[in-house]
Scaffold this motif. Structure first.
Motif, PDB file in Angstrom:
ATOM      1  N   ARG A 321       8.509  -1.706   9.714  1.00  0.00           N
ATOM      2  CA  ARG A 321       9.258  -2.938   9.421  1.00  0.00           C
ATOM      3  C   ARG A 321      10.005  -3.420  10.663  1.00  0.00           C
ATOM      4  N   GLU A 322      10.656  -2.503  11.354  1.00  0.00           N
ATOM      5  CA  GLU A 322      11.390  -2.864  12.567  1.00  0.00           C
ATOM      6  C   GLU A 322      10.438  -3.331  13.656  1.00  0.00           C
ATOM      7  N   ARG A 323       9.299  -2.669  13.788  1.00  0.00           N
ATOM      8  CA  ARG A 323       8.302  -3.057  14.782  1.00  0.00           C
ATOM      9  C   ARG A 323       7.800  -4.484  14.522  1.00  0.00           C
ATOM     10  N   MET A 324       7.510  -4.792  13.284  1.00  0.00           N
ATOM     11  CA  MET A 324       7.033  -6.123  12.942  1.00  0.00           C
ATOM     12  C   MET A 324       8.090  -7.184  13.238  1.00  0.00           C
ATOM     13  N   ARG A 325       9.338  -6.907  12.897  1.00  0.00           N
ATOM     14  CA  ARG A 325      10.416  -7.879  13.140  1.00  0.00           C
ATOM     15  C   ARG A 325      10.535  -8.212  14.620  1.00  0.00           C
ATOM     16  N   ARG A 326      10.340  -7.219  15.445  1.00  0.00           N
ATOM     17  CA  ARG A 326      10.476  -7.433  16.892  1.00  0.00           C
ATOM     18  C   ARG A 326       9.486  -8.463  17.411  1.00  0.00           C
ATOM     19  N   PHE A 327       8.336  -8.565  16.762  1.00  0.00           N
ATOM     20  CA  PHE A 327       7.297  -9.477  17.237  1.00  0.00           C
ATOM     21  C   PHE A 327       7.101 -10.672  16.303  1.00  0.00           C
ATOM     22  N   GLY A 328       8.133 -10.997  15.539  1.00  0.00           N
ATOM     23  CA  GLY A 328       8.101 -12.204  14.725  1.00  0.00           C
ATOM     24  C   GLY A 328       7.316 -12.089  13.443  1.00  0.00           C
ATOM     25  N   LEU A 329       7.022 -10.866  13.005  1.00  0.00           N
ATOM     26  CA  LEU A 329       6.244 -10.657  11.783  1.00  0.00           C
ATOM     27  C   LEU A 329       7.101  -9.982  10.720  1.00  0.00           C
ATOM     28  N   GLU A 330       6.624 -10.002   9.477  1.00  0.00           N
ATOM     29  CA  GLU A 330       7.363  -9.404   8.371  1.00  0.00           C
ATOM     30  C   GLU A 330       6.384  -8.829   7.357  1.00  0.00           C
ATOM     31  N   LEU A 331       6.664  -7.620   6.888  1.00  0.00           N
ATOM     32  CA  LEU A 331       5.879  -7.058   5.799  1.00  0.00           C
ATOM     33  C   LEU A 331       6.279  -7.741   4.495  1.00  0.00           C
ATOM     34  N   HIS A 332       5.288  -8.102   3.705  1.00  0.00           N
ATOM     35  CA  HIS A 332       5.570  -8.754   2.429  1.00  0.00           C
ATOM     36  C   HIS A 332       6.261  -7.757   1.510  1.00  0.00           C
ATOM     37  N   PRO A 333       7.479  -8.046   1.056  1.00  0.00           N
ATOM     38  CA  PRO A 333       8.231  -7.060   0.267  1.00  0.00           C
ATOM     39  C   PRO A 333       7.595  -6.727  -1.074  1.00  0.00           C
ATOM     40  N   GLU A 334       6.842  -7.640  -1.651  1.00  0.00           N
ATOM     41  CA  GLU A 334       6.245  -7.403  -2.965  1.00  0.00           C
ATOM     42  C   GLU A 334       4.838  -6.823  -2.870  1.00  0.00           C
ATOM     43  N   LYS A 335       4.159  -7.041  -1.760  1.00  0.00           N
ATOM     44  CA  LYS A 335       2.774  -6.594  -1.629  1.00  0.00           C
ATOM     45  C   LYS A 335       2.634  -5.331  -0.778  1.00  0.00           C
ATOM     46  N   THR A 336       3.717  -4.860  -0.215  1.00  0.00           N
ATOM     47  CA  THR A 336       3.688  -3.622   0.567  1.00  0.00           C
ATOM     48  C   THR A 336       4.202  -2.485  -0.305  1.00  0.00           C
ATOM     49  N   ARG A 337       3.332  -1.481  -0.546  1.00  0.00           N
ATOM     50  CA  ARG A 337       3.684  -0.414  -1.469  1.00  0.00           C
ATOM     51  C   ARG A 337       3.317   0.948  -0.892  1.00  0.00           C
ATOM     52  N   LEU A 338       4.132   1.923  -1.206  1.00  0.00           N
ATOM     53  CA  LEU A 338       3.821   3.316  -0.896  1.00  0.00           C
ATOM     54  C   LEU A 338       3.557   4.007  -2.218  1.00  0.00           C
ATOM     55  N   ILE A 339       2.362   4.534  -2.408  1.00  0.00           N
ATOM     56  CA  ILE A 339       1.995   5.131  -3.690  1.00  0.00           C
ATOM     57  C   ILE A 339       1.485   6.556  -3.482  1.00  0.00           C
ATOM     58  N   GLU A 340       1.680   7.383  -4.519  1.00  0.00           N
ATOM     59  CA  GLU A 340       1.121   8.733  -4.506  1.00  0.00           C
ATOM     60  C   GLU A 340      -0.359   8.630  -4.844  1.00  0.00           C
ATOM     61  N   PHE A 341      -1.192   9.230  -3.987  1.00  0.00           N
ATOM     62  CA  PHE A 341      -2.639   9.035  -4.128  1.00  0.00           C
ATOM     63  C   PHE A 341      -3.341  10.223  -3.485  1.00  0.00           C
ATOM     64  N   GLY A 342      -4.474  10.617  -4.067  1.00  0.00           N
ATOM     65  CA  GLY A 342      -5.234  11.707  -3.469  1.00  0.00           C
ATOM     66  C   GLY A 342      -5.591  12.780  -4.473  1.00  0.00           C
ATOM     67  N   ARG A 343      -6.062  13.921  -3.964  1.00  0.00           N
ATOM     68  CA  ARG A 343      -6.634  14.959  -4.820  1.00  0.00           C
ATOM     69  C   ARG A 343      -5.615  15.635  -5.734  1.00  0.00           C
ATOM     70  N   PHE A 344      -4.331  15.598  -5.387  1.00  0.00           N
ATOM     71  CA  PHE A 344      -3.318  16.251  -6.219  1.00  0.00           C
ATOM     72  C   PHE A 344      -2.449  15.259  -6.991  1.00  0.00           C
ATOM     73  N   ALA A 345      -2.698  13.981  -6.799  1.00  0.00           N
ATOM     74  CA  ALA A 345      -1.817  12.964  -7.382  1.00  0.00           C
ATOM     75  C   ALA A 345      -1.796  13.026  -8.899  1.00  0.00           C
ATOM     76  N   ALA A 346      -2.950  13.190  -9.520  1.00  0.00           N
ATOM     77  CA  ALA A 346      -3.017  13.157 -10.986  1.00  0.00           C
ATOM     78  C   ALA A 346      -2.212  14.290 -11.611  1.00  0.00           C
ATOM     79  N   GLU A 347      -2.423  15.515 -11.130  1.00  0.00           N
ATOM     80  CA  GLU A 347      -1.707  16.638 -11.742  1.00  0.00           C
ATOM     81  C   GLU A 347      -0.224  16.621 -11.388  1.00  0.00           C
ATOM     82  N   ASN A 348       0.133  16.165 -10.186  1.00  0.00           N
ATOM     83  CA  ASN A 348       1.552  16.074  -9.825  1.00  0.00           C
ATOM     84  C   ASN A 348       2.274  15.054 -10.696  1.00  0.00           C
ATOM     85  N   ARG A 349       1.662  13.927 -10.906  1.00  0.00           N
ATOM     86  CA  ARG A 349       2.285  12.890 -11.724  1.00  0.00           C
ATOM     87  C   ARG A 349       2.318  13.304 -13.203  1.00  0.00           C
TER      88      ARG A 349
END
Length: 391
Positions: A321-349
């Motif tokens: 986010r800070e890197r993008m701001r420095r160069f006049g860009l912005e991550l979309h707050p609603e479309k940028t997501r961090l999600i649990e995903f992968g081989r262990f995601a189902a059993e962990n959740r």
């Protein structure tokens, strides 16, 4: 001069010449280089598929050999022949720009028109016309603005892009796929799948840059180009295209930022911008700061990253986010997501009573965690319903 050492420039790590074998970036993503002549490992193919002129091959060799080289004499590579090839590469049925000239009409006096255009480039009298504004519907129902250039403002950029690609195809990294010779959406999708399946990916960052093409900073764009390009003629042409503006409902609007989607030069400029702003920085971040596996795939302004550790993913997102701001860009707050995903995601959740793993979309496909009949983790891809209805 090599352009290094200025405190306000993005970090540009040293990059070893690409010899036989896979570059480190591509090896991490699980894909080798695109197949090509072993003596021209990174040579892009021209749009006309005719073979690269020897003069551009020499440019390519210098770019490959000396990553700090600045190119001071490139404009003379925009020849009458390259302008002709650029004209032939234009879609015959493309809508006309503000000049109202169609491909067939220009072709009636092609050689005379091209000679006059080439002479104007040599004299410095060529002027870029504003693009004609048009809109096309997006999958989410909104309208995407396009800039439809005049015919000669497609021809000249087409020839210039061919020259610049000889330099930048030697610089661009292996996880960059969008609008590059010999690379496709399917290759980007395959690279992401291989990375998720072969590496220890437990978290996925699905990032979106808000209005990327409309917010590219012209000042930064020129400064980033100058890291490699010192030919004033080429830089002057790019400045003309950036500043040409758009014509909408008879009214001319100045372009202070952004590069029109649909313009011939826009994909290359976008890749150059993100090469410095994102690719080199992200690659260095992965090498120096990550505590586990990190997978990244970028297609134009659309990119997805996989992380082994959540703390790596969260730290990267904050730094990004800070890197993008420095160069006049912005991550979309609603479309940028961090999600649990992968081989262990189902059993962990399931253990946390959080339901099934979330999904993410990339290049028209929805990506989901799945399992085979024997319980082995699988990455399932499904065409996004909206895209299917539009096709």
């Amino acid at each position: 001069m090599n352009g290094r050492g200025k405190s306000d420039w993005p970090v540009v790590p040293e990059k070893r010449p690409n010899k036989a074998g896979r570059p480190a970036a591509e090896a991490v993503e699980g894909r080798g280089q695109a197949k090509r002549n072993p003596n021209q490992q990174n040579a892009p193919r021209t749009q006309s598929r005719i073979g690269v002129p020897s003069a551009l091959e020499r440019v390519r060799q210098v770019a490959r050999r000396d990553k700090g080289a600045k190119f001071t004499a490139l404009a003379h590579h925009v020849t009458l022949e390259s302008l002709r090839e650029a004209y032939l590469a234009i879609k015959r049925t493309a809508a006309p720009g503000t000049d109202g000239v169609r491909w067939q009409e220009y072709g009636k006096g092609l050689e005379e028109n091209l000679r006059a255009l080439h002479a104007g480039l040599r004299r410095g009298s060529y002027r870029a016309r504003p693009s004609r504004r048009a809109y096309i519907p997006k999958a989410d129902g909104r309208l995407r603005p396009l800039g439809i250039a005049a015919l000669e403002d497609k021809i000249v950029p087409g020839a210039v892009v061919e020259v610049l690609s000889a330099v930048y195809e030697e610089d661009f990294l292996g996880f960059s796929y969008g609008f590059r010779p010999g690379r496709s959406q399917h290759q980007a999708l395959d690279a992401l799948a291989v990375g998720i399946l072969r590496k220890k990916v437990n978290w996925v960052l699905d990032a979106d840059i808000r209005g990327f093409y409309d917010t590219i900073d012209h000042g930064w764009m020129v400064r980033l180009l100058q890291h490699r390009i010192a030919d004033r003629g080429i830089l002057r042409l790019i400045h003309k295209w950036l500043a040409a503006g758009v014509l909408e409902e008879g009214e001319w609007r100045r372009s202070e930022v952004g590069t029109p989607q649909g313009a011939t030069v826009s994909p290359l400029l976008a890749n150059v911008y993100l090469h410095y702003v994102f690719d080199l920085w992200a690659q260095q971040w992965r090498k120096k700061l990550a505590h586990g596996d990190v997978v990244m795939v970028r297609y134009a302004d659309d990119f997805v990253m996989g992380f082994q550790h959540r703390q790596d993913a969260e730290r990267f997102l904050g730094d990004l986010r800070e890197r993008m701001r420095r160069f006049g860009l912005e991550l979309h707050p609603e479309k940028t997501r961090l999600i649990e995903f992968g081989r262990f995601a189902a059993e962990n959740r399931k253990a946390r009573q959080q339901g099934k793993p979330e999904t993410f979309s990339f290049l028209g496909f929805n990506h989901m965690c799945s399992k085979s009949g024997t319980g082995r983790f699988l990455l399932k891809r499904q065409t996004i319903a909206k895209r299917m209805r539009e096709s």
